[in-house]
Design an enzyme around this catalytic site. Structure first.
Site, PDB file in Angstrom:
ATOM      1  N   MET A  40      43.191  35.824  39.005  1.00  0.00           N
ATOM      2  CA  MET A  40      42.352  34.911  38.604  1.00  0.00           C
ATOM      3  C   MET A  40      41.765  33.325  39.081  1.00  0.00           C
ATOM      4  O   MET A  40      41.761  32.632  38.673  1.00  0.00           O
ATOM      5  CB  MET A  40      42.065  34.956  37.394  1.00  0.00           C
ATOM      6  CG  MET A  40      41.693  36.309  36.380  1.00  0.00           C
ATOM      7  SD  MET A  40      41.076  36.484  35.083  1.00  0.00           S
ATOM      8  CE  MET A  40      42.405  34.988  34.391  1.00  0.00           C
ATOM      9  N   PHE A  44      46.946  29.129  42.241  1.00  0.00           N
ATOM     10  CA  PHE A  44      47.671  29.778  42.672  1.00  0.00           C
ATOM     11  C   PHE A  44      49.165  28.547  42.641  1.00  0.00           C
ATOM     12  O   PHE A  44      48.884  27.753  42.935  1.00  0.00           O
ATOM     13  CB  PHE A  44      47.930  30.458  44.199  1.00  0.00           C
ATOM     14  CG  PHE A  44      46.623  31.124  44.007  1.00  0.00           C
ATOM     15  CD1 PHE A  44      46.069  32.177  43.356  1.00  0.00           C
ATOM     16  CD2 PHE A  44      46.220  31.169  45.633  1.00  0.00           C
ATOM     17  CE1 PHE A  44      45.402  33.267  43.585  1.00  0.00           C
ATOM     18  CE2 PHE A  44      45.246  32.186  45.399  1.00  0.00           C
ATOM     19  CZ  PHE A  44      44.667  33.654  44.893  1.00  0.00           C
ATOM     20  N   HIS A  81      52.154  33.757  41.740  1.00  0.00           N
ATOM     21  CA  HIS A  81      51.411  34.819  42.722  1.00  0.00           C
ATOM     22  C   HIS A  81      51.470  34.732  44.201  1.00  0.00           C
ATOM     23  O   HIS A  81      51.179  35.482  45.078  1.00  0.00           O
ATOM     24  CB  HIS A  81      49.686  33.663  42.272  1.00  0.00           C
ATOM     25  CG  HIS A  81      49.072  33.594  41.232  1.00  0.00           C
ATOM     26  ND1 HIS A  81      48.841  32.298  40.650  1.00  0.00           N
ATOM     27  CD2 HIS A  81      48.546  34.779  40.680  1.00  0.00           C
ATOM     28  CE1 HIS A  81      48.488  32.664  39.694  1.00  0.00           C
ATOM     29  NE2 HIS A  81      47.705  34.044  39.620  1.00  0.00           N
TER      30      HIS A  81
HETATM   31  O1  PAF Z   1      46.587  38.417  35.378  1.00  0.00           O
HETATM   32  C1  PAF Z   1      45.555  39.220  35.968  1.00  0.00           C
HETATM   33  O2  PAF Z   1      45.381  37.227  36.854  1.00  0.00           O
HETATM   34  C2  PAF Z   1      44.250  39.395  35.510  1.00  0.00           C
HETATM   35  O3  PAF Z   1      44.016  39.524  34.048  1.00  0.00           O
HETATM   36  C3  PAF Z   1      43.752  39.912  36.529  1.00  0.00           C
HETATM   37  C4  PAF Z   1      45.351  41.139  36.230  1.00  0.00           C
HETATM   38  C5  PAF Z   1      43.772  39.443  38.557  1.00  0.00           C
HETATM   39  C6  PAF Z   1      42.686  40.952  35.778  1.00  0.00           C
HETATM   40  O4  PAF Z   1      41.266  39.876  35.767  1.00  0.00           O
END
Ligand code: PAF
Length: 284
Positions: A30, A33, A37
């Site tokens: 989402m 970062f 990430h």
């Molecule tokens: O963990 C996340 O950032 C979100 O829950 C995901 C897996 C991208 C789904 O929107």
């Protein structure tokens, strides 16, 4: 790195890669970062031939009172970071591309989604499972990478992958922590300097349990472990406990003895506003 907003174009690119025999990795995110990430992206780049990072702030996984409207965003910075990790494509759809008008279908995983964050955030995991299933259908990745910080989410995604026969390998990636132990999270950006210190109490409580389990092994009494950790959190004036529980990793059921693959998971609210989660495996 290509930046693509449409499902059709993403599918065309992926199909070209597939025809050339490339192995495809997906890192669903989402955005906003942090090192956690980037670790997922590096793992994907190291394991596969082509890495797709999806950036979609999924509205269906936020409750009405939650932080969808203020969720932190930094599109340009995210593109630079994903490019720096060697990602090949960022898939950044608008909400209307993922949820077409009149959409009616949801994916929900019954048992695993019921406890812990499922209790505190009704509907959250249905939103997550639905969007992840959609991403799997759009991209058909060979591997998909998820952080262990969201451990309940990870197990739910493993279950839906099995139940819906997706042919993707799910890779869980260990939590990346700040130097002081705080689990990295996009929501840490909501914390002031003093709240960052307050928030550490969750990690300290989990560590307390981990240390006792290492020392006492099978003799560790779950109720006593939990009580000690809860007391530590309750001493904090600025953090409220949402849950703290020791579970079996597969079933996510609470255990009465710490045996086999158990994990302690917890959630707190800092200054009533910011909800943070963390967990530690008790067998390492
Ligand atoms: O963990 C996340 O950032 C979100 O829950 C995901 C897996 C991208 C789904 O929107």
């Amino acid at each position: 790195m290509r930046i693509v907003r449409s499902i059709t174009e993403t599918r065309e690119i992926v199909s070209g890669w597939r025809q050339r025999g490339h192995i495809i990795g997906l890192v669903p995110t989402m955005g906003f970062f942090h090192q956690g990430h980037l670790e997922l992206m590096r793992m994907s780049v190291g394991t596969t031939d082509k890495t797709i990072v999806s950036l979609f702030v999924n509205p269906t996984q936020f409750g009405a009172e939650e932080d969808l409207d203020v969720y932190p965003r930094d599109f340009e910075g995210d593109c630079d970071k994903a490019r720096g990790c060697g990602a090949d494509l960022m898939f950044c759809p608008e909400p209307g591309e993922i949820y077409r008008p009149g959409h009616q279908t949801e994916v929900s995983v019954a048992g695993l989604a019921e406890g812990m964050c499922g209790l505190d955030r009704p509907g959250h995991f249905t939103g997550v499972a639905t969007v992840v299933a959609k991403l799997f259908n759009i991209i058909h990745p060979d591997y998909a990478f998820f952080g262990e910080k969201d451990f309940q989410q990870l197990q739910i995604i493993r279950q839906l992958t099995k139940d819906l026969n997706f042919s993707v390998s799910i890779v869980g990636v260990p939590i990346v922590r700040e130097d002081n132990g705080l689990a990295m999270s996009s929501r840490n950006s909501y914390l002031s300097e003093s709240e960052r210190q307050d928030a550490l109490v969750l990690h300290q409580a989990l560590q307390l349990i981990w240390r006792r389990v290492q020392k006492e092994k099978d003799a560790a009494d779950v109720d006593d472990l939990r009580a000690q950790a809860v007391a530590l959190i309750e001493k904090s004036s600025f953090c409220t406990l949402e849950y703290l529980t020791i579970v079996d990793e597969q079933s996510l059921h609470e255990v009465s003895q710490v045996r086999g693959r158990c994990r302690v998971l917890g959630a707190i609210r800092v200054s009533q506003r910011i909800r943070l989660i963390d967990n530690i495996a008790l067998y390492r």
